[in-house]
Design an enzyme around this catalytic site. Structure first.
Site, PDB file in Angstrom:
ATOM      1  N   HIS A 288      85.417  41.801  81.503  1.00 55.41           N
ATOM      2  CA  HIS A 288      86.611  41.136  80.983  1.00 55.41           C
ATOM      3  C   HIS A 288      86.486  39.610  80.945  1.00 55.41           C
ATOM      4  O   HIS A 288      85.438  39.051  81.247  1.00 55.41           O
ATOM      5  CB  HIS A 288      87.828  41.601  81.766  1.00 55.41           C
ATOM      6  CG  HIS A 288      88.237  42.998  81.389  1.00 55.41           C
ATOM      7  ND1 HIS A 288      89.169  43.264  80.412  1.00 55.41           N
ATOM      8  CD2 HIS A 288      87.809  44.200  81.838  1.00 55.41           C
ATOM      9  CE1 HIS A 288      89.302  44.560  80.273  1.00 55.41           C
ATOM     10  NE2 HIS A 288      88.485  45.159  81.130  1.00 55.41           N
TER      11      HIS A 288
ATOM     12  N   SER B 206      93.056  42.803  83.979  1.00 56.74           N
ATOM     13  CA  SER B 206      91.858  43.382  84.584  1.00 56.74           C
ATOM     14  C   SER B 206      90.807  42.303  84.767  1.00 56.74           C
ATOM     15  O   SER B 206      90.597  41.462  83.894  1.00 56.74           O
ATOM     16  CB  SER B 206      91.285  44.488  83.697  1.00 56.74           C
ATOM     17  OG  SER B 206      90.040  44.938  84.208  1.00 56.74           O
TER      18      SER B 206
ATOM     19  N   GLY C 201      92.555  46.699  86.863  1.00 60.68           N
ATOM     20  CA  GLY C 201      93.596  46.677  85.847  1.00 60.68           C
ATOM     21  C   GLY C 201      94.302  48.009  85.745  1.00 60.68           C
ATOM     22  O   GLY C 201      95.499  48.069  85.443  1.00 60.68           O
ATOM     23  N   SER C 202      93.577  49.086  85.984  1.00 59.16           N
ATOM     24  CA  SER C 202      94.189  50.414  85.970  1.00 59.16           C
ATOM     25  C   SER C 202      95.252  50.520  87.051  1.00 59.16           C
ATOM     26  O   SER C 202      96.347  51.064  86.821  1.00 59.16           O
ATOM     27  CB  SER C 202      93.119  51.486  86.193  1.00 59.16           C
ATOM     28  OG  SER C 202      92.103  51.403  85.212  1.00 59.16           O
TER      29      SER C 202
END
Length: 439
Positions: free
Chosen positions: A220, A215, A87-88
């Site tokens: 998650h 993410s 996700g970053s």
């Protein structure tokens, strides 16, 4: 002699047996077993899908990645998407795509992006990495989301975008945010990493803005172990995002493209300023990019996880409601979370804020819970400007960060993820009841 098909079937059948063996006789022992704040939830289907991918021995992104993106787009109704390794990375690609010189109105260094200081750092980092200036506005005390009433005050002649997360799965006030963005012709990036399957007024979070990010880390809503995704309805933005994910190259061929002249059919007959005539299009670079692809084996797991998302969401909502109802009696001590009218959160977790001037501190309650096997987490960076890495960044604060400071000093969260059981949730409530009784 067995055929490959027979051997595969035998291997996958044994994987299912191994899963059953590992998961039998798993009992929860209050005070001894961990109550995790989040975690992977899977069965033999994910294990079989990943083993099947390994048996193909396709080592990079391939057909399973294509299948996941196709399924993800079908679920969300978005037009274009790509998978990344986290996700970053999705956030980095999203912001970088809006800074690409290949779109009509790219952001440039010095432009401002309205955001919040209550964030996971990698929502903020791409703004800084692209030379943009974050403008911080406060959050609402009990939704923990960007306070949309403060957007106008934060505006300047350099404002180009709004970027924020739907905090812990709780939808932000998207109608007001989008009206503001349209009024001033601003980009909107929705960090949906904690909010997969959340809705606001009947519309899925992640489908409002120009770009949305996701993410698939183990904690998650669904997981690939590591992994992420980016969605958009803009073909121009998608092309630049794909380029930035894939080394910055101009070519959009798949890895291992079989056509020697490329998917476009013009691999060797194009002309680019400053390059020799017919330079191989696979080695023409139109963006400053990276290699941010996941592996196909991860996407194999993601395909199976996506099938389980409706049940995961149902469980998250049930678990949140159970905790909320059990802790409502302690509102004198905690600020309980609030969802906006029309919001349907798929909660990542349950945030609790210890009220100022109370009989105990956040440290007291989280120590009590952790010592009894109940995991807690801070609400990410709290006020990111207080963190060592961000104390000297170029930024602007609009209107003060009063509620952000309250979160920084008093908020923590506990789990609602699908792997929890009724027995675990009852133990969490009882443990908090016992703590409150003793103060």
């Amino acid at each position: 002699m067995s055929s490959e098909k027979q051997l595969r079937e035998e291997i996958l059948e044994r994987v299912a047996r191994l899963y059953a063996l590992r998961t039998q006789n798993q009992a929860f022992v209050p005070g001894k077993s961990k109550v995790h704040y989040a975690g992977r939830v899977f069965d033999e289907k994910e294990m079989q899908a990943m083993v099947d991918s390994v048996l193909d021995f396709w080592l990079t992104l391939g057909r399973r990645g294509n299948r996941f993106v196709s399924d993800f787009l079908a679920m969300t109704g978005m037009k274009y998407g790509l998978v990344v390794n986290s996700g970053s990375s999705a956030n980095l690609v999203a912001v970088s795509a809006l800074c690409s010189p290949n779109i009509p109105r790219p952001m440039v260094p010095g432009d401002e992006v309205i955001t919040t200081a209550l964030a996971f750092p990698t929502t903020l980092n791409p703004i800084l990495q692209n030379g943009l200036v974050p403008v911080f506005v406060d959050v609402e005390e009990d939704t923990y989301n960007i306070d949309a009433s403060k957007l106008e005050q934060a505006l300047s002649e350099r404002t180009r975008a709004v970027m924020f997360a739907h905090t812990l799965g709780n939808p932000a006030q998207m109608d007001v945010i989008m009206e503001f963005a349209r009024k001033y012709d601003l980009y909107v990036i929705e960090d949906t990493c904690d909010a997969l399957d959340s809705f606001y007024k009947g519309k899925r979070c992640g489908t409002f803005g120009d770009l949305s990010t996701y993410s698939f880390y183990a904690a998650h809503h669904i997981t690939m172990g590591e992994g992420g995704a980016l969605l958009t309805n803009s073909p121009q933005i998608y092309r630049q995002a794909l380029s930035i994910r894939d080394w910055g190259r101009a070519c959009y061929c798949q890895t291992g493209e079989e056509n020697p002249n490329g998917a476009c059919g013009h691999r060797f007959d194009q002309h680019f300023e400053g390059l020799p005539d017919g330079y191989d299009h696979k080695y023409v670079y139109s963006n400053i990019g990276y290699n941010l692809k996941p592996l196909d084996i991860q996407c194999a797991m993601g395909v199976e996880q996506l099938k389980k998302l409706p049940e995961f969401t149902k469980k998250r909502k049930e678990h949140f409601d159970r905790l909320y109802d059990g802790l409502r009696k302690h509102e004198a001590y905690f600020v309980l979370p609030r969802a906006l009218e029309g919001a349907e959160p798929s909660w990542f977790s349950m945030p609790l804020t210890v009220r100022d001037g109370g009989a105990f501190s956040r440290k007291d309650i989280v120590t009590h819970l952790e010592n009894r096997g109940i995991e807690t987490r801070m609400l990410f960076a709290g006020n990111v400007l207080r963190q060592p890495a961000y104390r000297h960044i170029r930024h602007r604060v609009s209107g003060g960060l009063v509620n952000t400071e309250k979160v920084f000093n008093g908020t923590f969260f506990i789990g609602v993820y699908p792997g929890l059981t009724d027995e675990m949730l009852a133990y969490v409530i009882d443990t908090i009841d016992q703590f409150i009784a003793g103060v």
